[in-house]
Design a protein around this motif. Sequence first.
Motif, mmCIF file in Angstrom:
data_model
loop_
_atom_site.group_PDB
_atom_site.id
_atom_site.type_symbol
_atom_site.label_atom_id
_atom_site.label_comp_id
_atom_site.label_asym_id
_atom_site.label_seq_id
_atom_site.Cartn_x
_atom_site.Cartn_y
_atom_site.Cartn_z
ATOM 1 N N ARG A 4 0.835 -1.207 0.000
ATOM 2 C CA ARG A 4 0.000 0.000 0.000
ATOM 3 C C ARG A 4 0.869 1.256 0.000
ATOM 4 O O ARG A 4 0.563 2.232 -0.691
ATOM 5 N N SER A 5 1.925 1.236 0.791
ATOM 6 C CA SER A 5 2.779 2.431 0.866
ATOM 7 C C SER A 5 3.477 2.675 -0.471
ATOM 8 O O SER A 5 3.627 3.822 -0.908
ATOM 9 N N ALA A 6 3.883 1.604 -1.153
ATOM 10 C CA ALA A 6 4.528 1.762 -2.458
ATOM 11 C C ALA A 6 3.536 2.268 -3.499
ATOM 12 O O ALA A 6 3.863 3.142 -4.320
ATOM 13 N N GLN A 7 2.326 1.734 -3.487
ATOM 14 C CA GLN A 7 1.313 2.193 -4.435
ATOM 15 C C GLN A 7 1.003 3.679 -4.240
ATOM 16 O O GLN A 7 0.909 4.442 -5.215
ATOM 17 N N ALA A 8 0.862 4.086 -2.993
ATOM 18 C CA ALA A 8 0.573 5.494 -2.712
ATOM 19 C C ALA A 8 1.733 6.386 -3.132
ATOM 20 O O ALA A 8 1.530 7.490 -3.660
ATOM 21 N N GLN A 9 2.951 5.913 -2.916
ATOM 22 C CA GLN A 9 4.119 6.702 -3.315
ATOM 23 C C GLN A 9 4.135 6.936 -4.821
ATOM 24 O O GLN A 9 4.419 8.050 -5.288
ATOM 25 N N ILE A 10 3.841 5.911 -5.593
ATOM 26 C CA ILE A 10 3.852 6.033 -7.051
ATOM 27 C C ILE A 10 2.825 7.067 -7.502
ATOM 28 O O ILE A 10 3.113 7.922 -8.351
ATOM 29 N N VAL A 11 1.645 7.034 -6.919
ATOM 30 C CA VAL A 11 0.590 7.962 -7.317
ATOM 31 C C VAL A 11 0.923 9.395 -6.897
ATOM 32 O O VAL A 11 0.831 10.339 -7.693
ATOM 33 N N LEU A 12 1.336 9.570 -5.656
ATOM 34 C CA LEU A 12 1.565 10.925 -5.149
ATOM 35 C C LEU A 12 2.828 11.557 -5.717
ATOM 36 O O LEU A 12 2.921 12.782 -5.827
ATOM 37 N N THR A 13 3.806 10.734 -6.096
ATOM 38 C CA THR A 13 4.998 11.274 -6.753
ATOM 39 C C THR A 13 4.622 11.961 -8.060
ATOM 40 O O THR A 13 5.275 12.927 -8.479
ATOM 41 N N ASP A 14 3.585 11.491 -8.699
ATOM 42 C CA ASP A 14 3.102 12.135 -9.925
ATOM 43 C C ASP A 14 2.161 13.300 -9.612
ATOM 44 O O ASP A 14 2.331 14.409 -10.141
ATOM 45 N N LEU A 15 1.190 13.081 -8.749
ATOM 46 C CA LEU A 15 0.133 14.065 -8.540
ATOM 47 C C LEU A 15 0.593 15.339 -7.849
ATOM 48 O O LEU A 15 0.223 16.448 -8.263
ATOM 49 N N VAL A 16 1.367 15.222 -6.797
ATOM 50 C CA VAL A 16 1.658 16.409 -5.981
ATOM 51 C C VAL A 16 2.623 17.377 -6.669
ATOM 52 O O VAL A 16 2.348 18.578 -6.737
ATOM 53 N N PRO A 17 3.775 16.922 -7.209
ATOM 54 C CA PRO A 17 4.596 17.883 -7.950
ATOM 55 C C PRO A 17 3.857 18.514 -9.131
ATOM 56 O O PRO A 17 4.057 19.690 -9.444
ATOM 57 N N ARG A 18 2.996 17.720 -9.801
ATOM 58 C CA ARG A 18 2.227 18.290 -10.907
ATOM 59 C C ARG A 18 1.281 19.373 -10.410
ATOM 60 O O ARG A 18 1.144 20.432 -11.051
ATOM 61 N N ALA A 19 0.648 19.153 -9.262
ATOM 62 C CA ALA A 19 -0.223 20.184 -8.691
ATOM 63 C C ALA A 19 0.568 21.428 -8.305
ATOM 64 O O ALA A 19 0.102 22.557 -8.469
#
Length: 406
Positions: free
Chosen positions: A320-335
Amino acid sequence: MGEQMRRLDAVRERLRPVIAEIAAGTVAREKDHELPFAQVTALRAAGFGRLRLPIEHGGFGLDWESFAEVLIELAAADSNLPQIFRGHIAYVEHILAATPSERRSRWLVRIADGELVGNAWSENGAATVGTNATRVTRRPDGSWRVDGRKFYTTGSIFAEWIDATVDLDGTTVTALIRRHQDGVEISDDWDGFGQPLTGTGTAVFTDASVDEDDVEPFTSRFPFQTAVYQLTLLSVLAGIAAAIERDTVAQVRARTRTYSHGSAERVADDPQILQIVGELTATSATARALVLDVARAVQHAADVLGTPETEDAVIAAELRSAQAQIVLTDLVPRAASRLFDTLGASAVRSGTALDRHWRNARTVSSHNPWIFKARQLGDHAVNGRTPEFVWSVGQAKVLEASTAEH
């Protein structure tokens, strides 16, 4: 209202003035490169370092979901601060997961008294991956000493103790080293473009003393520690996402200048601008939801530790922690980049400090590279292979062999 909600509300009430004061000085501290010693002291005094400690041991008894909520709120105020406490958070969990002993009792008291633990696991020297050049050895009188150099020593400059990985006769062990002694020197030489005030610098140990009781096999660490370390960084990303939403909304509301080719007379009524703001709120909400999901998985792993369910719970928390990291690594810097599409050129002036959100998010996202985790997640999904959950960094073995040949 459940017991955890009551505890969380009490903690929020206790921390609210501290966090508000932290937020008020965040931009100025970064501009002046002022390490947040006063802010760490204030959080320590308010009990931040013992939020996970059971009430009967002098803590506040927060579960991981409640604790993650607090971490996100603190990160929204200053993203450096939760990362400063990352090593302490993991070491507290190590003590909570340990079997009852005199040493465990001693450390529960130290944590309750407000003592903090920093981190010193990584090296940037010539040691081969999976090994440590920093060593613990015995002196002639039988006492223990540590010698070597560590980098990425996040939080250690603020702490009483340093949790270091060291070599003992070819085996990796951990040593809890007193920060304030003649044999320990810590430099604030972290020069990354983001998270600049985490105290992530170099620690040099020269005949530093360590109690024999505080030298432990690395294998004794609690099994879901990687998920805990990553959860702290995910909380930082969620806090940054919340800060992006907060700052964008404030800037758009206050904006009086507009463009002749805009879609409304007021920026606050422009549907294109509002669309982007809506996307940023969705990112913030998603980040928080993912963090809390990981926190629940970590809590389950803690709850079933030592039972037949342990292995499955640990694997679930790590995945779960790895899956969340992959998603947030994309979403947050883009935001953090997208927010500038809602504002004019004045928003990129250094006085706004809005660029810090991207720099900090990108820096946090660079920890434990997500691309390797994504590959392992795919391997698990397709082939059922369980990834390794403890990694190390160092000189490539193939390079070492090549050098030896020549």
